[in-house]
Design a protein around this motif. Structure first.
Motif, PDB file in Angstrom:
ATOM      1  N   ALA A  46      31.585 -11.540  80.498  1.00 41.55           N
ATOM      2  CA  ALA A  46      31.240 -12.313  79.307  1.00 41.55           C
ATOM      3  C   ALA A  46      31.994 -13.640  79.283  1.00 41.55           C
ATOM      4  O   ALA A  46      31.451 -14.666  78.871  1.00 41.55           O
ATOM      5  CB  ALA A  46      31.538 -11.512  78.044  1.00 41.55           C
ATOM      6  N   LYS A  47      33.244 -13.635  79.740  1.00 45.12           N
ATOM      7  CA  LYS A  47      34.041 -14.863  79.734  1.00 45.12           C
ATOM      8  C   LYS A  47      33.702 -15.780  80.909  1.00 45.12           C
ATOM      9  O   LYS A  47      33.728 -16.999  80.761  1.00 45.12           O
ATOM     10  CB  LYS A  47      35.530 -14.535  79.729  1.00 45.12           C
ATOM     11  CG  LYS A  47      35.978 -13.993  78.384  1.00 45.12           C
ATOM     12  CD  LYS A  47      37.469 -13.750  78.366  1.00 45.12           C
ATOM     13  CE  LYS A  47      37.954 -13.524  76.975  1.00 45.12           C
ATOM     14  NZ  LYS A  47      38.276 -14.728  76.255  1.00 45.12           N
ATOM     15  N   SER A  48      33.346 -15.210  82.061  1.00 46.13           N
ATOM     16  CA  SER A  48      33.073 -16.054  83.232  1.00 46.13           C
ATOM     17  C   SER A  48      31.627 -16.540  83.284  1.00 46.13           C
ATOM     18  O   SER A  48      31.374 -17.692  83.622  1.00 46.13           O
ATOM     19  CB  SER A  48      33.423 -15.313  84.528  1.00 46.13           C
ATOM     20  OG  SER A  48      32.595 -14.178  84.707  1.00 46.13           O
ATOM     21  N   ALA A  49      30.686 -15.687  82.932  1.00 43.04           N
ATOM     22  CA  ALA A  49      29.272 -16.057  83.028  1.00 43.04           C
ATOM     23  C   ALA A  49      28.714 -16.607  81.717  1.00 43.04           C
ATOM     24  O   ALA A  49      27.673 -17.255  81.714  1.00 43.04           O
ATOM     25  CB  ALA A  49      28.443 -14.855  83.472  1.00 43.04           C
ATOM     26  N   VAL A  50      29.354 -16.343  80.607  1.00 43.69           N
ATOM     27  CA  VAL A  50      28.944 -16.749  79.259  1.00 43.69           C
ATOM     28  C   VAL A  50      27.448 -16.477  79.033  1.00 43.69           C
ATOM     29  O   VAL A  50      26.637 -17.394  78.940  1.00 43.69           O
ATOM     30  CB  VAL A  50      29.300 -18.226  78.969  1.00 43.69           C
ATOM     31  CG1 VAL A  50      29.109 -18.538  77.489  1.00 43.69           C
ATOM     32  CG2 VAL A  50      30.719 -18.559  79.404  1.00 43.69           C
ATOM     33  N   LEU A  66      33.813  -2.219  70.866  1.00 43.50           N
ATOM     34  CA  LEU A  66      34.136  -2.921  69.625  1.00 43.50           C
ATOM     35  C   LEU A  66      35.295  -3.889  69.834  1.00 43.50           C
ATOM     36  O   LEU A  66      35.282  -5.006  69.315  1.00 43.50           O
ATOM     37  CB  LEU A  66      34.463  -1.928  68.513  1.00 43.50           C
ATOM     38  CG  LEU A  66      33.283  -1.128  67.966  1.00 43.50           C
ATOM     39  CD1 LEU A  66      33.772   0.001  67.078  1.00 43.50           C
ATOM     40  CD2 LEU A  66      32.321  -2.034  67.220  1.00 43.50           C
ATOM     41  N   SER A  67      36.279  -3.475  70.614  1.00 43.60           N
ATOM     42  CA  SER A  67      37.406  -4.367  70.916  1.00 43.60           C
ATOM     43  C   SER A  67      36.943  -5.557  71.744  1.00 43.60           C
ATOM     44  O   SER A  67      37.381  -6.685  71.514  1.00 43.60           O
ATOM     45  CB  SER A  67      38.503  -3.607  71.658  1.00 43.60           C
ATOM     46  OG  SER A  67      39.029  -2.584  70.834  1.00 43.60           O
ATOM     47  N   LEU A  72      35.458 -11.339  71.946  1.00 47.99           N
ATOM     48  CA  LEU A  72      34.422 -12.344  72.209  1.00 47.99           C
ATOM     49  C   LEU A  72      34.092 -13.160  70.966  1.00 47.99           C
ATOM     50  O   LEU A  72      33.824 -14.358  71.067  1.00 47.99           O
ATOM     51  CB  LEU A  72      33.168 -11.682  72.766  1.00 47.99           C
ATOM     52  CG  LEU A  72      33.326 -11.052  74.146  1.00 47.99           C
ATOM     53  CD1 LEU A  72      32.056 -10.298  74.534  1.00 47.99           C
ATOM     54  CD2 LEU A  72      33.679 -12.101  75.193  1.00 47.99           C
ATOM     55  N   THR A  73      34.102 -12.523  69.793  1.00 45.41           N
ATOM     56  CA  THR A  73      33.784 -13.281  68.577  1.00 45.41           C
ATOM     57  C   THR A  73      34.891 -14.255  68.200  1.00 45.41           C
ATOM     58  O   THR A  73      34.661 -15.188  67.438  1.00 45.41           O
ATOM     59  CB  THR A  73      33.500 -12.352  67.374  1.00 45.41           C
ATOM     60  OG1 THR A  73      34.618 -11.509  67.140  1.00 45.41           O
ATOM     61  CG2 THR A  73      32.247 -11.525  67.601  1.00 45.41           C
ATOM     62  N   SER A  74      36.074 -14.055  68.744  1.00 44.88           N
ATOM     63  CA  SER A  74      37.165 -14.996  68.467  1.00 44.88           C
ATOM     64  C   SER A  74      37.349 -16.017  69.584  1.00 44.88           C
ATOM     65  O   SER A  74      38.191 -16.907  69.472  1.00 44.88           O
ATOM     66  CB  SER A  74      38.472 -14.238  68.223  1.00 44.88           C
ATOM     67  OG  SER A  74      38.871 -13.572  69.390  1.00 44.88           O
ATOM     68  N   ASP A  75      36.550 -15.917  70.638  1.00 44.23           N
ATOM     69  CA  ASP A  75      36.640 -16.837  71.772  1.00 44.23           C
ATOM     70  C   ASP A  75      35.652 -17.988  71.573  1.00 44.23           C
ATOM     71  O   ASP A  75      34.462 -17.758  71.347  1.00 44.23           O
ATOM     72  CB  ASP A  75      36.317 -16.086  73.071  1.00 44.23           C
ATOM     73  CG  ASP A  75      36.406 -16.971  74.286  1.00 44.23           C
ATOM     74  OD1 ASP A  75      37.515 -17.405  74.624  1.00 44.23           O
ATOM     75  OD2 ASP A  75      35.338 -17.240  74.890  1.00 44.23           O
ATOM     76  N   ALA A  76      36.125 -19.217  71.650  1.00 39.67           N
ATOM     77  CA  ALA A  76      35.291 -20.393  71.384  1.00 39.67           C
ATOM     78  C   ALA A  76      34.063 -20.459  72.291  1.00 39.67           C
ATOM     79  O   ALA A  76      32.987 -20.852  71.855  1.00 39.67           O
ATOM     80  CB  ALA A  76      36.123 -21.669  71.524  1.00 39.67           C
TER      81      ALA A  76
END
Length: 160
Positions: A46-50, A66-67, A72-76
């Motif tokens: 999720a962070k690398s491929a967005v 859930l974690s 992810l919801t707090s990541d810009a």
């Protein structure tokens, strides 16, 4: 205008058969598909491929969906991708946590595609030509997503 082929979904579940079945159905919709079978890989992808959309199970090896959703919801970079929690859990705590994060909650069932497919179609149709946003920074009358948010959901970006 964005087509489904321009969109990517990340599907993360430790049930490999379910991931395969959902992946095939999503590909038939024209989506590009990334898969993970544990929470750590899901978060990394999720962070690398967005991806444009994310579907997470709650109970997975190496963490909790859930974690991952909370991170992810707090990541810009990823905070505006719609997230679907697909789980067999139906306890109030899980449902409330999803609501508070403006995450779609879908309970697993024998025909889970009948629950996921309309939601994916709605997300694709509602965001055709615009970037996908999990929660809307506008009023309920202007967006189909605002009813999922409230002023107590700080991570969703929704401003009442």
């Amino acid at each position: 205008m964005n087509s489904a082929a321009d969109r990517t979904i990340l599907i993360a579940d430790d049930d490999r058969n379910l991931v395969y079945a959902l992946s095939e159905r999503c590909r038939r919709l024209g989506l590009n598909v990334l898969t993970a079978h544990d929470a750590y890989t899901a978060l990394s992808l999720a962070k690398s491929a967005v991806p444009d959309m994310i579907c997470l199970d709650v109970e997975m090896p190496a963490g909790n969906g859930l974690s991952v959703g909370e991170m992810l919801t707090s990541d810009a970079a990823s905070r505006f991708a719609p997230i679907i929690i697909l789980t067999g859990r139906n306890d109030p705590e899980t449902i409330v946590r999803c609501h508070n994060m403006c995450i779609y909650y879908v309970e697993k069932c024998d025909d889970v595609w009948s629950r996921i497919e309309p939601l994916l179609q709605e997300l694709l149709a509602a965001t055709d030509g615009v970037s996908i946003a999990r929660c809307a920074p506008s009023t309920p009358a202007e967006t189909p997503f605002a009813d999922l948010c409230d002023d107590k959901a700080p991570a969703c970006g929704h401003k009442p």
